[in-house]
Write an enzyme that holds these catalytic residues in place. Sequence first.
Site, mmCIF file in Angstrom:
data_model
loop_
_atom_site.group_PDB
_atom_site.id
_atom_site.type_symbol
_atom_site.label_atom_id
_atom_site.label_comp_id
_atom_site.label_asym_id
_atom_site.label_seq_id
_atom_site.Cartn_x
_atom_site.Cartn_y
_atom_site.Cartn_z
ATOM 1 N N ILE A 686 0.828 -1.221 0.000
ATOM 2 C CA ILE A 686 0.000 0.000 0.000
ATOM 3 C C ILE A 686 0.855 1.261 0.000
ATOM 4 O O ILE A 686 0.335 2.371 -0.023
ATOM 5 C CB ILE A 686 -0.946 0.033 1.215
ATOM 6 C CG1 ILE A 686 -0.166 -0.082 2.516
ATOM 7 C CG2 ILE A 686 -1.992 -1.056 1.105
ATOM 8 C CD1 ILE A 686 -1.019 0.090 3.767
ATOM 9 N N GLY A 689 8.407 3.804 0.311
ATOM 10 C CA GLY A 689 9.144 5.003 0.707
ATOM 11 C C GLY A 689 10.637 4.806 0.621
ATOM 12 O O GLY A 689 11.128 3.783 0.104
ATOM 13 N N GLY A 690 11.370 5.786 1.138
ATOM 14 C CA GLY A 690 12.824 5.734 1.070
ATOM 15 C C GLY A 690 13.428 4.633 1.909
ATOM 16 O O GLY A 690 14.544 4.175 1.641
ATOM 17 N N SER A 691 12.701 4.172 2.930
ATOM 18 C CA SER A 691 13.273 3.160 3.818
ATOM 19 C C SER A 691 12.708 1.768 3.597
ATOM 20 O O SER A 691 13.242 0.789 4.123
ATOM 21 C CB SER A 691 13.048 3.567 5.279
ATOM 22 O OG SER A 691 11.672 3.721 5.539
ATOM 23 N N GLY A 692 11.614 1.645 2.851
ATOM 24 C CA GLY A 692 11.055 0.319 2.630
ATOM 25 C C GLY A 692 9.646 0.368 2.079
ATOM 26 O O GLY A 692 9.179 1.402 1.603
ATOM 27 N N VAL A 694 5.416 -0.733 2.587
ATOM 28 C CA VAL A 694 4.388 -0.921 3.605
ATOM 29 C C VAL A 694 3.306 -1.820 3.024
ATOM 30 O O VAL A 694 2.831 -1.611 1.904
ATOM 31 C CB VAL A 694 3.781 0.428 4.051
ATOM 32 C CG1 VAL A 694 2.735 0.193 5.128
ATOM 33 C CG2 VAL A 694 4.867 1.355 4.568
ATOM 34 N N ASP A 806 10.818 14.764 10.386
ATOM 35 C CA ASP A 806 10.230 14.533 9.059
ATOM 36 C C ASP A 806 8.715 14.724 9.114
ATOM 37 O O ASP A 806 7.955 13.907 8.617
ATOM 38 C CB ASP A 806 10.581 13.134 8.566
ATOM 39 C CG ASP A 806 10.383 12.986 7.047
ATOM 40 O OD1 ASP A 806 10.284 14.030 6.365
ATOM 41 O OD2 ASP A 806 10.338 11.849 6.556
#
Length: 995
Positions: A686, A689-692, A694, A806
Site C-alpha cells: 500500500i 518510501g525511502g526506507s522500505g 508498507v 520529518d
Amino acid sequence: MRDRNFLTFLLFIFIIPLVISFNGDSQILIRVKDSQISDPSGKLHDWVIPTPDQSPCNWTGITCEPQNHTVFSIDLSGFGISGGFPFGFCRIRTLRSLSLSGNFLNGSLSSQVLSPCSHLQEINLSDNIFTGELPNFPSENLEVLQLSNNNFTGDIPLSFGRLQSLKVLSLGGNLLNGKIPSFLGNLSELTHFELGYNPFKESPLPNEIGKLSKLEVLWLTNANLIGEIPASIGNLVSLWNLDLSCNFLTGKIPESFSLLKNLEQIELYQNQLSGELPEGLANLTSLLRFDVSQNSLTGKLPEKIAALPLESLNLNDNHFTGEVPEVLALNPYLQQLKLFNNSFTGKLPTNLGKFSPLEDFDVSTNEFTGELPPFLCYKKKLQRIVVFQNRLSGKIPESYVQCKSLNYVRMGDNALSGYVPKKFWALPLLQFLELENNFFEGSVSPSISALHKLTSLRLSGNNFSGKIPVEICQLDNITQINLSRNRFSGELPLCITGLKLQKLALQDNELTGEIPSSVSSWTELTELNLARNRLTGEIPGALGNLPVLAFLDLSGNLLSGKIPEDLTKLKLNQLNLSDNKLNGKVPSGFNNELFISGLLGNSDLCSPNLKPLPPCTRSKPATFYVVAILILAICFLLLIGSLLWFLTTRSKSGSKNRRPYTVTIFQRVGFSEEEIFPFLKDENIIGTGGSGRVYKVELKTGQVVAVKRLWGAKPETEAVFKSETETLGRIRHGNIVKLLMCCSGEEFRILVYEYMENGSLGDVLYGDDKCADLADWPKRFTVAIGAAQGLAYLHHDCQPAIVHRDVKSNNILLDEEMMPRVADFGLAKTLQLEGGDGDGAMSRVAGTHGYIAPEYAYTLKVTEKSDVYSFGVVLLELITGKRPNDPSIGENKNLVKWVTEVALSPSSSSSSSSSSSPEGRIDNGGNCSINLADIVDPRMNPSASDLMEIEKVLNVALKCTSAFPINRPSMRKVIEMLKDTRTKKLLLAQAESTL
C-alpha cells in the site's frame, strides 16, 4: 521701478525655484506610489496634488527641512507596502534618510538600482523579504545601513570596508553564509555592529574587531563563531552591549574584559567557554546583566563579582562549586538569579530578596543545604521559586504566604518538612505547584480552591494525610494531579470527574470507597493510577470510553466483580488490575500473554488459555467426560504418530535450520510474526518510501495491521529500525501511531503498526477520490489540532524530548474517523539533557524538501523549532490544498513564500474574488488585509465563521514558518493558539444565534 525689479529678482531667485522644488518632489513621490509600490492599507491616501504648488511636507511619512521646506526624510516603516525596491525615491536630491522597514518589499538589490541613492546618509530596509547577494552601496557618506531580517545570501562585499562614515551596520537575521570579514575592522566610526542569526561559515571573531574603539553594540549571536574570544576586544572601551551567545567559542573569558568599563550587558551563554570567571570583571561597575550560562565554566563565584549591582545573574548549566557569597544578598537591584545545574554547596544567603526586587529565583540541581531564605519575596515581586534537587531542610517560611505574585513553585526532591502554611495553598496566581519527595505533613487546605490558574499539582512522596478536599474540584485549569505516595484517606471526591484532567496519580495512599463511574468528561486523560489503596466495588465500565487513556493501574486494591468488557476498547500501553478480588472470565481482548502480569493476584479470575490463571469450567454430564476422554486419547495417539513421522522424515532429509530472528512486542496483539510473513507480497503493498515498503495485512482473526519491511540489512536501515523501535516503543499518546511489534533477522527488519483506514493526510488531500473526506474546514481543523497534540507530546512530555525531523502530510495518518496519528519515526532524534548528541549537528540534511526549516539546511542542528516549521507547512496544506512544492505556484517558489506573497499582497485576482465573495478578503486588524479567496482550497465551501477561523489558523501557520527559529512558537503554544481560534469561533456562533 527699482523696487519692483528687486522684487522680481527675489521671485526668480527664491520663490519660483521653491515652487518648482515642491512640484518636482511631489511628482516623484506620486510616480513612485503609482508605479513602484503597492499600498493595500491606504496609508498614503494623502499623497495627492490638488494644486501645482502643493508641498509634500505634510504628507504621511514625509519630513522636510524647516528652513527651505525640502524633503529630507521618507519613513514608511510598518506601512504594509509591497513591491520591489522603490529606487525612484532617490531622485529627490535633498533626501538624506530612507526608512522602509517592516514591509513586504521583495526582489534583489543591485548596484545599478542603488546608483541614484549615492546622496543618502541613512538606509533602513530591515524586516522585508529581499533576496540575493548584498549589493555595493554607492554612498561614501552613508552613516546608517540596516538590512536585518531579510533573505540576503553570500558574502559581505569588500566594498563595505570602504564605508568610512558608517556608524550603524545591521545585517542580522539573513542567510549570509561567507565568513565574517576582517576588513570590517576598518570602519572606525562604527557604533552598532549587528550580524547575529546568520549561517556564516565557522570562523573565529576577527582580531581586527579591536579597532572599533567607538563601538557601543556588538551583536553576533548565532553566527557560527569558533575559537577563543580575542583579547583585542578590551579595546572597545565605548561598548555597553556585548552579545556573543549561541556560538562555539572556546577557551577562557579574556582578562581584557576588565577594561570595558561602560558595559551594561554581557551575553555569552550557550558556548563552550571554560576556566574560572576573571576577577577583573569586578571592575565593570556599570554592568547590569551578566549571562554566561550553558558553558563549561568552573571554580567559585568570586565575592567581588557577586557584589556588582546586577539586575540579572545567570550562571546556570556550568560546573561552579563552593558557596554563594553573602554579599550577593546586599544587591539592591537583583531581579533574576539563575544558578541551576551546578555544584554549589553550603547555605543560601539568608537575606536574599530582603534588599532586592527578586522576580525569578532558580537554584535547582545543586547541593545547597540549610533552610529556604525567608526574605525571598520581601519586595512582593517574586514570580518563580525553583529549588528542586538540593538538600534543603526546614519548613516553608511563613513569610511566603504574602507572596501574592508567585506563579511557579518547584521545591521537590529536598528534605523540607512540617506543615504547608494554610495561606500558601491560596496564592492566587499559582500555575504550577511541586512539593514532591520531601517530608511535608498535614492536610491539603480547602483554601486551595483559590488556585483557579493552577495547571499542575505535584505532591507525591510526602506524608500528607487526611481527605482529599472537595475544593480541589474548583481548580478549573488543572490538567495534572499527582498525590501519590502519601497517607491520604477517605473517599475520592465524586466531583473530581468534572475536571479536564490529563493525568491523575493517587497510588500508594489509604483511599477507600468506590471509583467514581461518571468519568465521561475525562476525554483528555492519558494516565490513571489508583494502585495500592483500599478501593472497593466494581471497575466502572465507563473507563473504556475514554478516548486517549493509555495507562491504567488499579492494582493492589479490594476491587471485585468482573473485568468490564468495555475496557478492551482502550488502546493501552499498560494495564494492571493485579492483586484485587476480581472474578469471572477474562475478556477475550485481554487473553494475551502481555496482560498476564496485570491480572495475577485475583484468585477468582479464569481464562481459557492464559496460564497460570485457571481455566473457566462448568459442570458437565458424565457422558460428556467419557466422550472428552476418548477424544483426548485419540488426539494423544495422533500427536505421538505425527511426532515419530516428523523425526523420521527429518533424519532422512537432513535438517535445515531457519535463520534466527528476534521478536519484540510493544502492545497487546492476538497474532504471531509467523502469521504475518505470508502476506508480505506485492499484491498487499500500500506504500513505498525511502526506507522500505508498507503492506496491508488482513489476519485470520479479522484484525488488520500495517507492516513496514525495511530495505535489507544496511546501516541506514538499521538506523531507521532503531529509531522507530526506541522512539515508538516508549510513547503513549492517542495522536501518535502505535507500534505493535517488530521482528529483526540477519537479512530483514519488519515493523508492525496499527492500521490507519484512511491512509495519510497527503493521500486524502491530493488523492483523486478521497478529498471528499476532508471537504469541509472543521474536519481539517480537527486534523490540525490532533497532529499538533502529538508533536507537543514529543517535544514537551517525553523525557528526553523527541524531535520528529520529518513532519509532513504523508507522515500524518488518519483512522476510520479521520482522527490523525503522527507516524514514521525513522529520522526521529532525542534531545539529550546532558552529555548526549541530541542537540548536536547531523551528518546530513534529513527530512523532505518543502518541509525543511531554512536554518536546518545550513546548521544541520536538530531542534524542536525545525518540527514547528514543518507543521506550519502542513497547516498551509490544510488551508490551500496545495503541496509544499506545487507546480501551480510557479518556479523557484515554495508554499510558504507563495502564501506570504498572495495572502498579504493585493492582486487583481484577489480584488475580483473579493467582489464576488465578500468573505473572501478579511481585515486582520493589522496594516494589511489577508486575501483568503486566493489561497483557500476551492474544494472547500467555508462559512463566514469558518473563514474567520481559517484566517486565524493562517496567522498561526505564518508564525510557525518564520525564517527565524526564535520567532516560532513552541508546539504547546501552537495548540493554545489553535484552541483559542476555535473558542472565538464558537463564541461568534453563539452571538450570531442570539441575534
